[in-house]
Enzyme design. Structure first.
Site, PDB file in Angstrom:
ATOM      1  CG  ASP A  91      48.980  28.700  40.853  1.00 12.56           C
ATOM      2  OD1 ASP A  91      48.868  27.700  40.132  1.00 12.56           O
ATOM      3  OD2 ASP A  91      48.277  29.712  40.723  1.00 12.56           O
ATOM      4  CB  SER A  92      49.479  24.225  44.845  1.00 14.23           C
ATOM      5  OG  SER A  92      48.570  25.051  45.566  1.00 14.23           O
ATOM      6  N   GLY A  93      47.217  25.386  42.660  1.00 10.34           N
ATOM      7  CA  GLY A  93      45.790  25.291  42.400  1.00 10.34           C
ATOM      8  C   GLY A  93      44.961  25.619  43.627  1.00 10.34           C
ATOM      9  N   GLY A  94      45.625  25.796  44.766  1.00 14.77           N
ATOM     10  CA  GLY A  94      44.906  26.068  46.008  1.00 14.77           C
ATOM     11  C   GLY A  94      44.074  27.338  45.970  1.00 14.77           C
ATOM     12  N   GLY A 219      47.454  34.273  51.264  1.00 16.99           N
ATOM     13  CA  GLY A 219      46.314  34.819  51.978  1.00 16.99           C
ATOM     14  C   GLY A 219      46.289  36.321  52.095  1.00 16.99           C
ATOM     15  CG  ASP A 269      51.976  35.943  41.227  1.00 11.82           C
ATOM     16  OD1 ASP A 269      50.844  35.787  40.730  1.00 11.82           O
ATOM     17  OD2 ASP A 269      52.231  35.622  42.409  1.00 11.82           O
ATOM     18  CB  CYS A 307      57.376  54.581  29.072  1.00  9.73           C
ATOM     19  SG  CYS A 307      57.470  52.800  28.753  1.00  9.73           S
ATOM     20  CB  CYS A 309      57.958  50.137  26.310  1.00 13.81           C
ATOM     21  SG  CYS A 309      56.338  50.863  25.998  1.00 13.81           S
ATOM     22  CB  CYS A 312      56.034  54.799  25.140  1.00 13.37           C
ATOM     23  SG  CYS A 312      54.869  54.383  26.463  1.00 13.37           S
ATOM     24  CG  HIS A 338      52.801  50.876  28.534  1.00  7.48           C
ATOM     25  ND1 HIS A 338      53.870  51.742  28.467  1.00  7.48           N
ATOM     26  CD2 HIS A 338      52.044  51.283  29.600  1.00  7.48           C
ATOM     27  CE1 HIS A 338      53.772  52.644  29.431  1.00  7.48           C
ATOM     28  NE2 HIS A 338      52.675  52.382  30.135  1.00  7.48           N
TER      29      HIS A 338
END
Length: 377
Positions: A91-94, A219, A269, A307, A309, A312, A338
């Site tokens: 990301d830009s830091g904005g 935003g 994200d 699950c 994983c 688990c 997890h």
């Protein structure tokens, strides 16, 4: 960067695609774990590989302050510095500057801000954001943008859009200059406009005209009610071109992810999954579970029976509660693993449902159990 759509769901705007990036292809829709300080907290690169991620996010603002882009440049770039052989979006830091409202001043030139670490003064311009991200070696970098807060006036939101548009022109020019020198990363523009439909349309049109390789929707998820989020996301996404990847910044709950995919979003994200893991909250197919609750003391079943994983398969809720109550670091590591596995599998299942033209059916079934699962036992 190239983006191709491989299939669509006929009842929604959901679609599967492929992002062709410098460090390998990425299948979309895709969730990106957040590695703010060149690390996904409590998770190793091997863990991320094992789960199946090949695109993560790092934070320009934090890396600029510590260790500094010069250190990362000497290391050979961010990929080598953090031992990550796949793709990185920065990301830009904005947004970080947005969150430091007491420590910054924004004008058309850029952002003057004080470090949250030591109070030192800094200036970030659209060109500098591009330069830093180029040094980092980002596969995808974001333009510097101005994010206005939920509840902002129309005038403030309009000012943020106007500044973001001017910054985009400068960022694109700086990015094109870096590309001419051999930089291979792509630039995404960012749609702002707060929660005013006409400003969203204005910003989206400007981003489309700028013709960057991808477009992000910024935003959102800044404190607004869920219904406002859903309505604004649907409005904004519908304005964006079909041929470009769409990225919604900062969402991570299953409900928001499913809604975003339904509206044709390809990338998202959030720090939520690992943050909640560190705080003993884990996701299951029957809803979130708080490990610290006394009811888990003698529960020797896995976190989530559905699950697959390694957490688990190997550890019980009782053991995880014990780790949390004794403040063992292993709890953060296992719970974060997890949660990331859970969301990655959710998105994989969404891609499969889109390919089978049954996304709405899958969404309805998942949310029925996720929101009401324990009540139905």
């Amino acid at each position: 960067m190239q983006f191709s759509i491989t299939c669509r769901d006929s009842d929604t705007r959901a679609r599967n695609g492929i992002l062709h990036l410098s460090h390998g292809d990425v299948i979309t829709p895709v969730f990106m774990p957040v590695g703010t300080n060149a690390t996904v907290k409590a998770i190793s690169s091997d863990d991320l590989n094992e789960i199946g991620f090949n695109l993560i996010l790092s934070n320009t603002y934090h890396l600029y302050l510590r260790p500094g882009e010069q250190v990362i440049e000497k290391a050979g770039g961010l990929h080598k510095f953090m031992n990550w052989n796949h793709n990185i979006l920065t990301d830009s830091g904005g947004f970080q500057v947005f969150s430091l409202s007491a420590l910054r001043k924004i004008n058309m030139e850029g952002v003057f801000f004080q470090s949250h670490i030591d109070g030192s003064k800094h200036f970030l311009s659209p060109e500098k954001a591009v330069s830093i991200q180029t040094i980092l070696g980002s596969d995808i970098q974001m333009q510097l943008d101005y994010c206005s807060h939920f509840g902002a006036s129309y005038e403030e939101a309009q000012k943020a859009v106007d500044i973001t548009e001017k910054w985009l022109l400068r960022a694109k020019s700086a990015w094109e200059d870096e590309v001419s020198k051999g930089y291979k990363g792509s630039l995404f523009s960012i749609v702002q406009g707060n929660f005013f439909p006409e400003l969203r349309k204005k910003s989206a049109c400007f981003c489309i005209e700028s013709d960057t390789p991808g477009i992000a929707i910024g935003g959102l998820s800044v404190g607004e009610p869920a219904q406002v989020f859903y309505e604004t996301l649907a409005l904004t996404s519908a304005l964006l071109p079909e041929t470009k990847p769409r990225y919604v910044m900062g969402i991570g709950t299953p409900q928001y992810i499913l809604n975003a995919i339904e509206n044709g979003i390809d990338m998202f994200d959030c720090v939520l999954l690992t943050r909640e893991g560190r705080n003993g909250r884990v996701y299951t197919h029957k809803g979130p579970v708080s490990l610290k609750k006394a009811e888990n003391t003698h529960d020797f079943s896995p976190i989530d029976k559905e699950c697959t994983c390694k957490v688990c398969k190997s550890y019980s809720r009782a053991y995880m509660r014990h780790l949390f109550k004794t403040k063992e670091i292993l709890c953060s590591m296992l719970a974060s693993y997890h949660n990331l596995y859970f969301v990655n599998r959710l998105v994989e299942n969404c891609r499969n449902a889109i390919a089978q033209n049954r996304f709405l059916e899958y969404k309805k079934e998942f949310l029925y159990h996720y929101l009401n699962g324990e009540k139905n036992e």
